[in-house]
Design an enzyme around this catalytic site. Structure first.
Site, PDB file in Angstrom:
ATOM      1  N   PRO A 107      -8.006   6.517   0.159  1.00 27.76           N
ATOM      2  CA  PRO A 107      -7.788   7.373  -1.008  1.00 27.76           C
ATOM      3  C   PRO A 107      -6.300   7.692  -1.140  1.00 27.76           C
ATOM      4  O   PRO A 107      -5.629   7.951  -0.138  1.00 27.76           O
ATOM      5  CB  PRO A 107      -8.567   8.650  -0.682  1.00 27.76           C
ATOM      6  CG  PRO A 107      -9.460   8.305   0.439  1.00 27.76           C
ATOM      7  CD  PRO A 107      -8.867   7.135   1.156  1.00 27.76           C
ATOM      8  N   ALA A 110      -3.858  11.551  -0.584  1.00 28.19           N
ATOM      9  CA  ALA A 110      -4.728  12.420   0.200  1.00 28.19           C
ATOM     10  C   ALA A 110      -4.100  12.728   1.562  1.00 28.19           C
ATOM     11  O   ALA A 110      -4.735  13.310   2.426  1.00 28.19           O
ATOM     12  CB  ALA A 110      -6.087  11.752   0.378  1.00 28.19           C
ATOM     13  N   GLY A 111      -2.857  12.292   1.754  1.00 30.16           N
ATOM     14  CA  GLY A 111      -2.192  12.547   3.040  1.00 30.16           C
ATOM     15  C   GLY A 111      -2.702  11.627   4.123  1.00 30.16           C
ATOM     16  O   GLY A 111      -2.558  11.906   5.315  1.00 30.16           O
ATOM     17  N   LEU A 112      -3.298  10.504   3.730  1.00 35.37           N
ATOM     18  CA  LEU A 112      -3.872   9.598   4.733  1.00 35.37           C
ATOM     19  C   LEU A 112      -2.983   8.373   4.970  1.00 35.37           C
ATOM     20  O   LEU A 112      -3.416   7.398   5.566  1.00 35.37           O
ATOM     21  CB  LEU A 112      -5.279   9.163   4.311  1.00 35.37           C
ATOM     22  CG  LEU A 112      -6.265  10.323   4.101  1.00 35.37           C
ATOM     23  CD1 LEU A 112      -7.643   9.803   3.717  1.00 35.37           C
ATOM     24  CD2 LEU A 112      -6.372  11.182   5.355  1.00 35.37           C
ATOM     25  N   SER A 114      -1.494   6.140   2.811  1.00 32.59           N
ATOM     26  CA  SER A 114      -1.684   4.882   2.073  1.00 32.59           C
ATOM     27  C   SER A 114      -0.347   4.185   1.825  1.00 32.59           C
ATOM     28  O   SER A 114      -0.262   2.957   1.873  1.00 32.59           O
ATOM     29  CB  SER A 114      -2.439   5.108   0.757  1.00 32.59           C
ATOM     30  OG  SER A 114      -1.691   5.939  -0.082  1.00 32.59           O
ATOM     31  N   SER A 115       0.729   4.958   1.638  1.00 30.90           N
ATOM     32  CA  SER A 115       2.018   4.300   1.378  1.00 30.90           C
ATOM     33  C   SER A 115       2.545   3.614   2.636  1.00 30.90           C
ATOM     34  O   SER A 115       3.044   2.487   2.571  1.00 30.90           O
ATOM     35  CB  SER A 115       3.036   5.285   0.811  1.00 30.90           C
ATOM     36  OG  SER A 115       3.162   6.392   1.655  1.00 30.90           O
ATOM     37  N   ALA A 116       2.408   4.263   3.798  1.00 27.70           N
ATOM     38  CA  ALA A 116       2.872   3.632   5.044  1.00 27.70           C
ATOM     39  C   ALA A 116       2.065   2.375   5.327  1.00 27.70           C
ATOM     40  O   ALA A 116       2.615   1.325   5.689  1.00 27.70           O
ATOM     41  CB  ALA A 116       2.752   4.607   6.208  1.00 27.70           C
ATOM     42  N   ALA A 117       0.743   2.460   5.142  1.00 28.00           N
ATOM     43  CA  ALA A 117      -0.109   1.286   5.399  1.00 28.00           C
ATOM     44  C   ALA A 117       0.266   0.155   4.435  1.00 28.00           C
ATOM     45  O   ALA A 117       0.299  -1.021   4.821  1.00 28.00           O
ATOM     46  CB  ALA A 117      -1.583   1.660   5.255  1.00 28.00           C
ATOM     47  N   ASP A 158       4.010   7.890  10.419  1.00 28.09           N
ATOM     48  CA  ASP A 158       3.014   7.181   9.592  1.00 28.09           C
ATOM     49  C   ASP A 158       3.080   5.670   9.817  1.00 28.09           C
ATOM     50  O   ASP A 158       2.058   4.998   9.986  1.00 28.09           O
ATOM     51  CB  ASP A 158       3.247   7.468   8.100  1.00 28.09           C
ATOM     52  CG  ASP A 158       2.846   8.881   7.716  1.00 28.09           C
ATOM     53  OD1 ASP A 158       2.638   9.701   8.628  1.00 28.09           O
ATOM     54  OD2 ASP A 158       2.754   9.162   6.506  1.00 28.09           O
TER      55      ASP A 158
END
Ligand code: MEV
Length: 364
Positions: A107, A110-112, A114-117, A158
């Site tokens: 998501p 959501a602070g999960l 996603s940009s680093a991944a 991250d």
């Protein structure tokens, strides 16, 4: 030729925001992934297709210097564009003749992570496609530089978690794997720090993953998504500059909480981890990244019997009510806590924390 790279999303267990100013932090990779495919394309043309991050169904077609997509679409792919800029500046690779396709079940906003991944997977896929020798440590460092360029500030956390997987303790510039099932196949396995590859520290434990619940707040305006993390980091910096001595106590407390959390994780002491979640949440309240919704999620989880709950990642701002809360719960209370969170308007996700890191597949 087709290259596919998979990088996991992350959860910050302790120390978010403070880690930007040198505090210790602890994070875990979770079983949600960004997948980036790089394949052959027309000579002189570059296509970037994003199926679901950060906007649904964005396609970008670049021919020469002409980009055939709306400004908003281009903005939404800012991390990918910066990755390309970074790699073409650093390595001898062409600027066109390939296609990048991004798929994600992380998501957004959501602070999960996603940009680093996205950065890690895009860099790894492009390097493999162009036959650039590189290990995981170098890929994570490249990804961090890109995050810094986009966000203005970024700690190593991250990108380290998306690269290595497992549980990662960041202390200053040192990156330490706490426990992991990651084998980082085909991508190298160094843990970096001030001393680079020589400073290799690693521990392995038998028990690997921990089940956690994430409550996500989706009360955002689509237009507010871009550079959300950058805005929140800036707001924290303002508070730090306004109350420097108070902030320095909070910073020390964040490091102490993280170190106690690392110990609890090593001992598999879930109850202590939970208590430390609540303490860390108090610090995040103090620096202004806990929105009304996120605060309500933590209270609801606590009332329903959670072992611990806290904002995770960048959090949100009152005018931009996004973000996530991380919840640890006894198995028998899970359903009740989930109901309480949904009643508060949260979207609830169950995840496994401590999963494998970056993986790359090549089809000739
Ligand atoms: C974002 O996931 C975590 C922050 O601490 C920023 C960073 O560490 O780069 C807010």
């Amino acid at each position: 030729m087709l290259v596919r790279a998979f990088a996991p999303a992350k959860l910050i267990l302790f120390g978010e925001h403070f880690v930007v100013y040198g505090a210790d932090a602890l994070a875990a990779a979770i079983d949600r992934y960004v997948t980036v495919e790089v394949s052959d394309y027309e000579k002189g043309a570059l296509a970037i297709v994003s199926e679901d991050i950060p906007l649904l169904g964005v396609e970008l077609e670049v021919r020469g210097n002409r980009i055939s997509a709306s400004y908003e679409a281009e903005e939404s792919l800012i991390y990918v564009r910066k990755v390309l800029e970074h790699l073409t500046g650093k390595y001898d690779i062409p600027e066109s003749g390939f296609r990048i396709r991004i798929k994600s079940d992380v998501p957004i906003s959501a602070g999960l992570g996603s940009s680093a991944a996205t950065c890690v997977a895009t860099i790894a896929a492009l390097k493999a496609y162009f036959g650039i020798e590189s290990d995981t440590d170098e890929t994570r460092k490249d990804a961090r530089e890109v995050e810094r360029a986009v966000q203005g500030a970024a700690s190593p956390i991250d990108t380290a978690v998306s690269s290595y997987g497992g549980f990662i303790h960041v202390s200053g510039e040192d990156v330490l794997r706490i426990r992991s099932d990651s084998d980082c196949s085909g991508t190298g396995d160094e843990i970096g720090g001030k001393g680079g590859k020589e400073k290799r520290k690693e521990e392995r434990r038998d028990e690997e993953e921990i089940s956690m619940m994430i409550a996500i707040s989706h009360a955002f305006r689509a237009s507010a998504l871009q550079l959300k993390t950058k805005n929140i980091i800036e707001r924290v910096r303002e508070r730090k500059e306004r109350f420097p001595s108070v902030f320095s106590y909070l910073l020390n407390a964040a490091s102490e909480i993280t170190r106690a959390g690392v110990e609890a994780l090593r001992e598999n002491d879930i109850k202590t981890l939970g208590t430390l979640f609540f303490i860390n949440h108090g610090l995040l309240e103090s620096i202004g990244v806990v929105t009304k919704n996120l605060s309500a999620f933590v209270s609801a989880a606590r009332r329903a019997g959670a072992t611990g709950a806290k904002v995770t990642g960048a959090g949100g701002l009152d005018e931009m009510d996004v973000g996530s809360v991380l919840v640890l719960s006894p198995a028998e209370k899970r359903a009740c806590i989930e109901g309480a969170l949904i009643a508060e308007g949260a979207e609830v996700m169950h995840v496994r924390a401590g999963v494998s890191g970056l993986r790359v597949e090549v089809e000739e």
